[in-house]
Design an enzyme around this catalytic site. Structure first.
Site, mmCIF file in Angstrom:
data_model
loop_
_atom_site.group_PDB
_atom_site.id
_atom_site.type_symbol
_atom_site.label_atom_id
_atom_site.label_comp_id
_atom_site.label_asym_id
_atom_site.label_seq_id
_atom_site.Cartn_x
_atom_site.Cartn_y
_atom_site.Cartn_z
ATOM 1 N N HIS A 33 0.855 -1.184 0.000
ATOM 2 C CA HIS A 33 0.000 0.000 0.000
ATOM 3 C C HIS A 33 0.893 1.237 0.000
ATOM 4 C CE1 HIS A 33 1.102 0.095 4.215
ATOM 5 N NE2 HIS A 33 0.554 -1.090 4.414
HETATM 6 P P1 TYD Z 1 -1.233 -2.775 7.904
HETATM 7 O O1 TYD Z 1 -0.560 -1.448 7.971
HETATM 8 O O2 TYD Z 1 -2.212 -3.013 6.795
HETATM 9 O O3 TYD Z 1 -0.137 -3.925 7.872
HETATM 10 P P2 TYD Z 1 1.031 -4.189 6.834
HETATM 11 O O4 TYD Z 1 1.220 -2.952 6.042
HETATM 12 O O5 TYD Z 1 2.210 -4.545 7.646
HETATM 13 O O6 TYD Z 1 0.648 -5.356 5.990
HETATM 14 O O7 TYD Z 1 -1.923 -3.040 9.315
HETATM 15 C C1 TYD Z 1 -2.495 -4.295 9.639
HETATM 16 C C2 TYD Z 1 -3.630 -4.042 10.602
HETATM 17 O O8 TYD Z 1 -3.141 -3.469 11.807
HETATM 18 C C3 TYD Z 1 -4.686 -3.100 10.050
HETATM 19 O O9 TYD Z 1 -5.959 -3.594 10.443
HETATM 20 C C4 TYD Z 1 -4.437 -1.789 10.771
HETATM 21 C C5 TYD Z 1 -3.796 -2.221 12.088
HETATM 22 N N1 TYD Z 1 -2.805 -1.254 12.572
HETATM 23 C C6 TYD Z 1 -3.076 -0.495 13.694
HETATM 24 O O10 TYD Z 1 -4.158 -0.606 14.302
HETATM 25 N N2 TYD Z 1 -2.128 0.387 14.148
HETATM 26 C C7 TYD Z 1 -0.949 0.552 13.519
HETATM 27 O O11 TYD Z 1 -0.103 1.381 13.958
HETATM 28 C C8 TYD Z 1 -0.675 -0.224 12.341
HETATM 29 C C9 TYD Z 1 0.605 -0.074 11.593
HETATM 30 C C10 TYD Z 1 -1.623 -1.111 11.910
#
Ligand code: TYD
Length: 137
Positions: free
Chosen positions: A54
């Site tokens: 993303h």
């Molecule tokens: P995401 O950023 O999509 O993970 P990655 O990029 O590592 O694949 O985050 C995964 C899940 O965690 C999503 O539901 C949002 C949550 N999240 C939080 O609640 N707080 C945070 O600081 C982060 C980074 C993610």
């Protein structure tokens, strides 16, 4: 003008070598050009899994492989580049507006992300087509 891969920087952090073990550090607005609002870390990644995938509208970040190694693939909509993080004293500075994913995690790797923003789902661009529009393509 939109952000490009030229704005991404692999930064070598200080490393204080010592027979008792090495020490590295970073200071906000010194080694990284932003104030840290949030820190999160990625761990226990099963073999072959991919994280990220993303872009952020505003979040500026700095990624360190504190332990083990992984690759960060950064894409500005035109060109992709792979940065391998495999030392605890390397950090990857990624400005806002770039697509990025993390892959090729080694066993027991630990990835730390320092972020310029608190968490906001609104800041994510999760669809690649939307990302391309965001970059003006
Ligand atoms: P995401 O950023 O999509 O993970 P990655 O990029 O590592 O694949 O985050 C995964 C899940 O965690 C999503 O539901 C949002 C949550 N999240 C939080 O609640 N707080 C945070 O600081 C982060 C980074 C993610």
């Amino acid at each position: 003008m939109s952000t490009t891969l030229l704005d991404v920087k692999l930064i070598t952090l200080p490393k204080i070598e010592d027979l008792r073990g090495n020490l590295s550090f970073l200071e906000e607005e010194q080694h990284i050009p932003f104030r840290i609002k949030r820190t999160y870390w990625i761990y226990d990644v099963p073999g072959g899994q991919v994280r990220g995938g993303h872009a952020f509208k505003e979040q500026i970040e700095f990624i360190v492989a504190l332990s083990g190694s992984f690759d960060v693939v950064v894409d500005d909509g035109k060109v992709k580049k792979i940065f391998s993080l495999n030392r605890s004293y390397y950090g990857l500075f990624i400005p806002a507006g770039l697509w990025r994913q993390m892959e090729n995690f080694s066993t027991n790797s630990l990835g730390m992300v320092l972020s310029s923003t608190i968490f906001s789902e609104e800041d994510y661009i999760r669809e690649y087509d939307e990302f391309l529009k965001h970059t003006g393509q």
